[in-house]
Motif scaffolding. Sequence first.
Motif, PDB file in Angstrom:
ATOM      1  N   ALA A 127       3.835 -16.310   8.946  1.00 33.67           N
ATOM      2  CA  ALA A 127       3.835 -17.768   8.886  1.00 33.67           C
ATOM      3  C   ALA A 127       4.256 -18.198   7.484  1.00 33.67           C
ATOM      4  O   ALA A 127       3.992 -17.498   6.508  1.00 33.67           O
ATOM      5  CB  ALA A 127       2.452 -18.309   9.213  1.00 33.67           C
ATOM      6  N   THR A 128       4.905 -19.329   7.426  1.00 28.54           N
ATOM      7  CA  THR A 128       5.468 -19.794   6.161  1.00 28.54           C
ATOM      8  C   THR A 128       5.006 -21.198   5.842  1.00 28.54           C
ATOM      9  O   THR A 128       5.013 -22.074   6.704  1.00 28.54           O
ATOM     10  CB  THR A 128       7.006 -19.762   6.231  1.00 28.54           C
ATOM     11  N   LEU A 129       4.618 -21.396   4.599  1.00 29.32           N
ATOM     12  CA  LEU A 129       4.281 -22.715   4.077  1.00 29.32           C
ATOM     13  C   LEU A 129       5.320 -23.034   3.010  1.00 29.32           C
ATOM     14  O   LEU A 129       5.496 -22.263   2.060  1.00 29.32           O
ATOM     15  CB  LEU A 129       2.876 -22.696   3.457  1.00 29.32           C
TER      16      LEU A 129
ATOM     17  N   ARG B 263       4.562 -17.064   1.956  1.00 30.19           N
ATOM     18  CA  ARG B 263       4.411 -16.283   3.192  1.00 30.19           C
ATOM     19  C   ARG B 263       2.956 -15.829   3.378  1.00 30.19           C
ATOM     20  O   ARG B 263       2.349 -15.293   2.445  1.00 30.19           O
ATOM     21  CB  ARG B 263       5.304 -15.047   3.158  1.00 30.19           C
TER      22      ARG B 263
ATOM     23  N   GLN C 131      -0.720 -18.477  10.860  1.00 27.52           N
ATOM     24  CA  GLN C 131      -1.074 -19.877  10.593  1.00 27.52           C
ATOM     25  C   GLN C 131      -2.553 -20.032  10.240  1.00 27.52           C
ATOM     26  O   GLN C 131      -2.923 -20.898   9.469  1.00 27.52           O
ATOM     27  CB  GLN C 131      -0.734 -20.756  11.814  1.00 27.52           C
TER      28      GLN C 131
ATOM     29  N   ILE D 214      -3.003 -19.768   6.609  1.00 27.50           N
ATOM     30  CA  ILE D 214      -2.590 -21.008   5.931  1.00 27.50           C
ATOM     31  C   ILE D 214      -3.683 -22.053   6.061  1.00 27.50           C
ATOM     32  O   ILE D 214      -4.044 -22.712   5.081  1.00 27.50           O
ATOM     33  CB  ILE D 214      -1.250 -21.527   6.480  1.00 27.50           C
ATOM     34  N   ASP D 215      -4.238 -22.195   7.269  1.00 32.12           N
ATOM     35  CA  ASP D 215      -5.330 -23.164   7.487  1.00 32.12           C
ATOM     36  C   ASP D 215      -6.499 -22.875   6.559  1.00 32.12           C
ATOM     37  O   ASP D 215      -7.052 -23.786   5.929  1.00 32.12           O
ATOM     38  CB  ASP D 215      -5.813 -23.117   8.934  1.00 32.12           C
TER      39      ASP D 215
ATOM     40  N   ILE E 231       4.954 -30.938   2.398  1.00 35.92           N
ATOM     41  CA  ILE E 231       4.564 -29.647   2.942  1.00 35.92           C
ATOM     42  C   ILE E 231       5.135 -29.492   4.343  1.00 35.92           C
ATOM     43  O   ILE E 231       5.047 -30.398   5.175  1.00 35.92           O
ATOM     44  CB  ILE E 231       3.028 -29.508   2.968  1.00 35.92           C
TER      45      ILE E 231
ATOM     46  N   ARG F  30       5.431 -26.468   7.502  1.00 33.27           N
ATOM     47  CA  ARG F  30       5.014 -25.161   8.020  1.00 33.27           C
ATOM     48  C   ARG F  30       6.068 -24.645   8.982  1.00 33.27           C
ATOM     49  O   ARG F  30       6.536 -25.377   9.848  1.00 33.27           O
ATOM     50  CB  ARG F  30       3.710 -25.277   8.804  1.00 33.27           C
TER      51      ARG F  30
ATOM     52  N   ASP G 202       4.985 -18.687  13.258  1.00 31.29           N
ATOM     53  CA  ASP G 202       4.938 -17.227  13.252  1.00 31.29           C
ATOM     54  C   ASP G 202       6.156 -16.689  13.976  1.00 31.29           C
ATOM     55  O   ASP G 202       6.608 -17.204  14.922  1.00 31.29           O
ATOM     56  CB  ASP G 202       3.692 -16.706  13.975  1.00 31.29           C
TER      57      ASP G 202
END
Length: 98
Positions: free
Chosen positions: A2-4, A60, A64, A67-68, A93, A95, A98
Motif C-alpha cells: 500500500a502506498t501513501l 510504502r 492499508q 497506513i491507518d 494526501i 492513498r 494494495d
Amino acid sequence: MATLIVSYPVVEGATFDRDYYISRHIPLAQSAWGEFGLQSAEILFPAAGPQPLAGMVIMRFANQSDIDAALASPKTAEVVGDVPNFTNLTPQIFRAGD
C-alpha cells in the motif's frame, strides 16, 4: 503493498525548504511511522520550469491497515505539526491500493 503519497501543490507565494524536508521532516516521519510498517520513503522534487507540485513523498507500507495505524498514532500530530517548519503549503494526501 500500500502506498501513501503526500504532495505539496504550488500556490502563489509558496515556500518550501527542501533541505529541511530531506534532513529533518522525512526522518521524523520515518521514526514516527516505522513501528507501523513504513518500509520506504521516496522523495521527489520537480524538474526545472513551472510545475504543479513543490515536492512529494511516496511512502510504502505492507497494507492499508498499517497506513491507518500510522495515521491514527499520536506521533502523527508531531509529523503534521512539523509542516510549517519547511513550507507554507497545505499537504495533500493520496492513498494507492494494495
